[in-house]
Scaffold this motif. Structure first.
Motif, PDB file in Angstrom:
ATOM      1  N   ALA A  74       0.833  -1.198   0.000  1.00 41.44           N
ATOM      2  CA  ALA A  74       0.000   0.000   0.000  1.00 41.44           C
ATOM      3  C   ALA A  74       0.868   1.249   0.000  1.00 41.44           C
ATOM      4  CB  ALA A  74      -0.926  -0.013   1.216  1.00 41.44           C
ATOM      5  N   GLU A  75       0.223   2.392  -0.197  1.00 40.23           N
ATOM      6  CA  GLU A  75       0.950   3.657  -0.231  1.00 40.23           C
ATOM      7  C   GLU A  75       1.725   3.911   1.053  1.00 40.23           C
ATOM      8  OE1 GLU A  75      -2.108   3.206  -1.223  1.00 40.23           O
ATOM      9  OE2 GLU A  75      -2.524   4.285  -3.094  1.00 40.23           O
ATOM     10  N   ASP A  76       1.200   3.432   2.179  1.00 43.12           N
ATOM     11  CA  ASP A  76       1.877   3.662   3.464  1.00 43.12           C
ATOM     12  C   ASP A  76       2.876   2.560   3.812  1.00 43.12           C
ATOM     13  OD1 ASP A  76       0.265   1.528   4.137  1.00 43.12           O
ATOM     14  OD2 ASP A  76      -0.739   2.518   5.811  1.00 43.12           O
ATOM     15  N   GLY A  77       3.115   1.625   2.891  1.00 48.89           N
ATOM     16  CA  GLY A  77       4.073   0.553   3.120  1.00 48.89           C
ATOM     17  C   GLY A  77       3.480  -0.706   3.727  1.00 48.89           C
ATOM     18  N   SER A  78       2.203  -0.684   4.105  1.00 50.25           N
ATOM     19  CA  SER A  78       1.560  -1.908   4.598  1.00 50.25           C
ATOM     20  C   SER A  78       1.630  -2.975   3.509  1.00 50.25           C
ATOM     21  CB  SER A  78       0.100  -1.626   4.959  1.00 50.25           C
ATOM     22  OG  SER A  78       0.005  -0.659   5.982  1.00 50.25           O
ATOM     23  N   THR A  79       1.932  -4.214   3.932  1.00 50.31           N
ATOM     24  CA  THR A  79       2.262  -5.263   2.964  1.00 50.31           C
ATOM     25  C   THR A  79       1.364  -6.478   3.157  1.00 50.31           C
ATOM     26  OG1 THR A  79       4.553  -4.502   2.964  1.00 50.31           O
ATOM     27  CG2 THR A  79       4.141  -6.676   2.073  1.00 50.31           C
ATOM     28  N   VAL A  80       0.848  -6.985   2.050  1.00 51.04           N
ATOM     29  CA  VAL A  80      -0.074  -8.119   2.055  1.00 51.04           C
ATOM     30  C   VAL A  80       0.486  -9.196   1.137  1.00 51.04           C
ATOM     31  CG1 VAL A  80      -2.423  -8.886   1.529  1.00 51.04           C
ATOM     32  CG2 VAL A  80      -2.039  -6.577   2.437  1.00 51.04           C
ATOM     33  N   VAL A  81       0.463 -10.446   1.597  1.00 52.23           N
ATOM     34  CA  VAL A  81       0.831 -11.583   0.755  1.00 52.23           C
ATOM     35  C   VAL A  81      -0.297 -12.600   0.826  1.00 52.23           C
ATOM     36  CG1 VAL A  81       2.433 -13.492   0.369  1.00 52.23           C
ATOM     37  CG2 VAL A  81       3.310 -11.245   1.019  1.00 52.23           C
ATOM     38  N   ASN A  82      -0.874 -12.913  -0.324  1.00 51.86           N
ATOM     39  CA  ASN A  82      -1.956 -13.903  -0.413  1.00 51.86           C
ATOM     40  C   ASN A  82      -3.075 -13.632   0.595  1.00 51.86           C
ATOM     41  OD1 ASN A  82      -0.680 -15.332  -2.490  1.00 51.86           O
ATOM     42  ND2 ASN A  82       0.536 -16.474  -1.007  1.00 51.86           N
ATOM     43  N   GLY A  83      -3.434 -12.371   0.734  1.00 57.08           N
ATOM     44  CA  GLY A  83      -4.554 -12.016   1.587  1.00 57.08           C
ATOM     45  C   GLY A  83      -4.236 -11.924   3.055  1.00 57.08           C
ATOM     46  N   HIS A  84      -2.955 -12.010   3.428  1.00 60.59           N
ATOM     47  CA  HIS A  84      -2.534 -11.903   4.827  1.00 60.59           C
ATOM     48  C   HIS A  84      -1.688 -10.652   5.009  1.00 60.59           C
ATOM     49  CE1 HIS A  84      -3.847 -15.936   6.215  1.00 60.59           C
ATOM     50  NE2 HIS A  84      -3.610 -16.270   4.948  1.00 60.59           N
ATOM     51  N   LEU A  85      -2.030  -9.839   5.987  1.00 57.34           N
ATOM     52  CA  LEU A  85      -1.248  -8.649   6.296  1.00 57.34           C
ATOM     53  C   LEU A  85       0.001  -9.074   7.056  1.00 57.34           C
ATOM     54  CD1 LEU A  85      -1.507  -5.540   6.001  1.00 57.34           C
ATOM     55  CD2 LEU A  85      -2.425  -5.519   8.325  1.00 57.34           C
ATOM     56  N   LEU A  86       1.177  -8.680   6.560  1.00 57.66           N
ATOM     57  CA  LEU A  86       2.431  -9.067   7.185  1.00 57.66           C
ATOM     58  C   LEU A  86       2.783  -8.127   8.326  1.00 57.66           C
ATOM     59  CD1 LEU A  86       4.728  -9.952   4.144  1.00 57.66           C
ATOM     60  CD2 LEU A  86       3.204 -11.448   5.437  1.00 57.66           C
ATOM     61  N   GLU A  87       3.280  -8.695   9.421  1.00 63.70           N
ATOM     62  CA  GLU A  87       3.827  -7.895  10.515  1.00 63.70           C
ATOM     63  C   GLU A  87       5.270  -7.564  10.152  1.00 63.70           C
ATOM     64  OE1 GLU A  87       2.261  -6.723  13.065  1.00 63.70           O
ATOM     65  OE2 GLU A  87       0.357  -7.734  12.660  1.00 63.70           O
ATOM     66  N   MET A  88       5.518  -6.303   9.848  1.00 60.58           N
ATOM     67  CA  MET A  88       6.828  -5.935   9.325  1.00 60.58           C
ATOM     68  C   MET A  88       7.895  -5.913  10.416  1.00 60.58           C
ATOM     69  SD  MET A  88       6.085  -5.677   6.206  1.00 60.58           S
ATOM     70  CE  MET A  88       7.501  -4.873   5.489  1.00 60.58           C
ATOM     71  N   GLY A  89       7.643  -5.192  11.481  1.00 61.14           N
ATOM     72  CA  GLY A  89       8.616  -5.144  12.566  1.00 61.14           C
ATOM     73  C   GLY A  89       9.841  -4.323  12.207  1.00 61.14           C
ATOM     74  N   GLY A  90      10.162  -3.353  13.020  1.00 54.53           N
ATOM     75  CA  GLY A  90      11.359  -2.534  12.795  1.00 54.53           C
ATOM     76  C   GLY A  90      11.291  -1.777  11.482  1.00 54.53           C
ATOM     77  N   THR A  91      12.393  -1.827  10.752  1.00 53.41           N
ATOM     78  CA  THR A  91      12.467  -1.103   9.484  1.00 53.41           C
ATOM     79  C   THR A  91      12.609  -2.068   8.310  1.00 53.41           C
ATOM     80  OG1 THR A  91      14.871  -0.894   9.741  1.00 53.41           O
ATOM     81  CG2 THR A  91      13.508   0.911  10.577  1.00 53.41           C
ATOM     82  N   ARG A  92      12.064  -3.233   8.437  1.00 56.08           N
ATOM     83  CA  ARG A  92      12.169  -4.243   7.383  1.00 56.08           C
ATOM     84  C   ARG A  92      11.470  -3.769   6.106  1.00 56.08           C
ATOM     85  NH1 ARG A  92       9.434 -10.162   7.586  1.00 56.08           N
ATOM     86  NH2 ARG A  92      10.914 -11.312   6.309  1.00 56.08           N
ATOM     87  N   PRO A  93      12.168  -3.732   4.973  1.00 55.20           N
ATOM     88  CA  PRO A  93      11.552  -3.247   3.742  1.00 55.20           C
ATOM     89  C   PRO A  93      10.458  -4.204   3.251  1.00 55.20           C
ATOM     90  CG  PRO A  93      13.961  -3.270   3.580  1.00 55.20           C
ATOM     91  CD  PRO A  93      13.588  -4.047   4.804  1.00 55.20           C
ATOM     92  N   PRO A  94       9.398  -3.673   2.652  1.00 56.57           N
ATOM     93  CA  PRO A  94       8.325  -4.540   2.153  1.00 56.57           C
ATOM     94  C   PRO A  94       8.800  -5.572   1.138  1.00 56.57           C
ATOM     95  CG  PRO A  94       7.580  -2.263   2.232  1.00 56.57           C
ATOM     96  CD  PRO A  94       9.047  -2.246   2.543  1.00 56.57           C
ATOM     97  N   ASN A  95       9.749  -5.212   0.264  1.00 57.89           N
ATOM     98  CA  ASN A  95      10.182  -6.172  -0.745  1.00 57.89           C
ATOM     99  C   ASN A  95      10.875  -7.380  -0.111  1.00 57.89           C
ATOM    100  OD1 ASN A  95      12.242  -4.104  -0.202  1.00 57.89           O
ATOM    101  ND2 ASN A  95      13.521  -5.232  -1.636  1.00 57.89           N
ATOM    102  N   GLU A  96      11.643  -7.163   0.973  1.00 55.18           N
ATOM    103  CA  GLU A  96      12.295  -8.278   1.655  1.00 55.18           C
ATOM    104  C   GLU A  96      11.260  -9.177   2.335  1.00 55.18           C
ATOM    105  OE1 GLU A  96      15.414  -9.252   1.709  1.00 55.18           O
ATOM    106  OE2 GLU A  96      16.084  -7.649   0.388  1.00 55.18           O
ATOM    107  N   ALA A  97      10.257  -8.563   2.958  1.00 54.88           N
ATOM    108  CA  ALA A  97       9.213  -9.352   3.615  1.00 54.88           C
ATOM    109  C   ALA A  97       8.448 -10.191   2.599  1.00 54.88           C
ATOM    110  CB  ALA A  97       8.258  -8.417   4.364  1.00 54.88           C
ATOM    111  N   ILE A  98       8.179  -9.616   1.441  1.00 54.16           N
ATOM    112  CA  ILE A  98       7.456 -10.343   0.393  1.00 54.16           C
ATOM    113  C   ILE A  98       8.284 -11.521  -0.112  1.00 54.16           C
ATOM    114  CG2 ILE A  98       6.695 -10.153  -2.012  1.00 54.16           C
ATOM    115  CD1 ILE A  98       5.730  -7.301  -1.285  1.00 54.16           C
ATOM    116  N   LEU A  99       9.566 -11.288  -0.395  1.00 53.76           N
ATOM    117  CA  LEU A  99      10.409 -12.369  -0.893  1.00 53.76           C
ATOM    118  C   LEU A  99      10.551 -13.484   0.134  1.00 53.76           C
ATOM    119  CD1 LEU A  99      13.223 -10.400  -2.770  1.00 53.76           C
ATOM    120  CD2 LEU A  99      11.425 -11.809  -3.779  1.00 53.76           C
ATOM    121  N   ASP A 100      10.678 -13.131   1.409  1.00 57.82           N
ATOM    122  CA  ASP A 100      10.777 -14.155   2.447  1.00 57.82           C
ATOM    123  C   ASP A 100       9.516 -15.019   2.483  1.00 57.82           C
ATOM    124  OD1 ASP A 100      13.246 -13.201   3.109  1.00 57.82           O
ATOM    125  OD2 ASP A 100      12.602 -12.154   4.927  1.00 57.82           O
ATOM    126  N   ALA A 101       8.350 -14.364   2.426  1.00 57.86           N
ATOM    127  CA  ALA A 101       7.093 -15.103   2.508  1.00 57.86           C
ATOM    128  C   ALA A 101       6.911 -16.020   1.300  1.00 57.86           C
ATOM    129  CB  ALA A 101       5.927 -14.118   2.618  1.00 57.86           C
TER     130      ALA A 101
END
Length: 301
Positions: A29-56
């Motif tokens: 989303a515009e504010d950096g909130s990140t969703v993978v397959n309909g699940h909102l990811l808990e980012m934690g700290g300053t983890r970039p959305p692209n890294e969280a997506i690739l991990d998932a």
């Protein structure tokens, strides 16, 4: 403005696995909130959305022991990225023409693996707990991916857009709610007049909360055009709807501002875009997009 967010049943949970190369989806989303397959990811700290997506997605590939495809809509950069992610955690981006071939069979397989109705259930649960931001981000992700896959006029895409409009109304974002609801109403007026009046009523309910004179005039003129079209075709039957139509007419007359009726918007089919006038276009991906590329052997987080 009313819209049901009541769970429909308890048996529509997502499938735990899918055939290799079923396309996963992610959304930023515009504010950096990140969703993978309909699940909102808990980012934690300053983890970039692209890294969280690739991990998932890499975790999914390891579970399947096979590469997986993924489509990422990233609103922070207005881009669609298409990926291949491998069990070893590596990934690469591909161009649109390299993506999995489209078709009803693949769409059906992907939605069987991750049912849209299960995602609506998750949105409902967040909304019922008062977590309107989370519910809204999930609704936006669902609407964007369904629209990209099926087209704006598809029934599931319309349903997701209507839910997103209702959540925006609950959050007090009446401008966004009006824009989304007007798109649903506009499509219904063009494709199925028998079901259009309730959608025009929802758009009117959000519009009635607008304060900006310019938006009141512009959006109100389109609403009035819709109500008059429904009346001329014999679909303005409910007293409540008649009252709403009169309320639009009265408010516009009181403001003494008028704009020309909007031009007709051409019908669109799945795969075309931009799929609705309010949907800001996304740039297609290119090969080797660095933020979604990992070298072989690089561990996932």
């Amino acid at each position: 403005m009313t819209y049901s967010l009541t769970p429909r049943n308890q048996g529509n949970l997502p499938a735990v696995s899918a055939p290799p190369l079923i396309r996963l989806d992610a959304y930023v989303a515009e504010d950096g909130s990140t969703v993978v397959n309909g699940h909102l990811l808990e980012m934690g700290g300053t983890r970039p959305p692209n890294e969280a997506i690739l991990d998932a997605i890499a975790m999914f590939a390891r579970t399947l022991r096979a590469p997986v495809a993924a489509t990422v809509i990233d609103r922070t950069v207005l881009q669609v990225a298409r990926l291949r992610v491998y069990p070893d955690g590596s990934s690469r981006t591909i161009a649109d023409e390299e993506d999995l071939p489209p078709g009803r069979e693949r769409t059906a397989a992907e939605e069987e693996a991750f049912p849209p109705l299960a995602r609506v259930e998750r949105i409902t649960q967040h909304a019922q707990r008062g977590e309107l931001h989370a519910a809204s981000v999930l609704a936006s992700a669902l609407r964007e991916h369904l629209t990209l896959r099926r087209g704006a006029e598809d029934e599931l895409s319309l349903e997701a857009r209507a839910i997103e409009a209702y959540l925006a109304y609950l959050r007090g974002d009446y401008m966004h709610s009006t824009v989304l609801a007007l798109t649903v109403a506009r499509i219904r007026c063009r494709t199925d007049l028998s079901r259009a009046a309730p959608e025009v009523a929802r758009a009117t309910a959000a519009w009635q909360r607008l304060l900006d004179d310019g938006q009141v005039a512009t959006r109100g003129q389109e609403l009035l055009h819709m109500w008059e079209h429904l009346a001329a075709e014999g679909y303005l039957r409910e007293p409540d709807h008649q009252a709403m139509a009169q309320a639009v007419r009265t408010r516009l007359a009181r403001g003494d501002r008028s704009v020309p009726a909007p031009a007709a918007v051409p019908a669109l089919t799945a795969g075309q875009g931009p799929v609705a006038p309010e949907d800001e276009p996304l740039r297609p991906t290119r090969r080797g997009l660095r933020r979604f590329t990992r070298r072989p052997g690089r561990p996932a987080g």
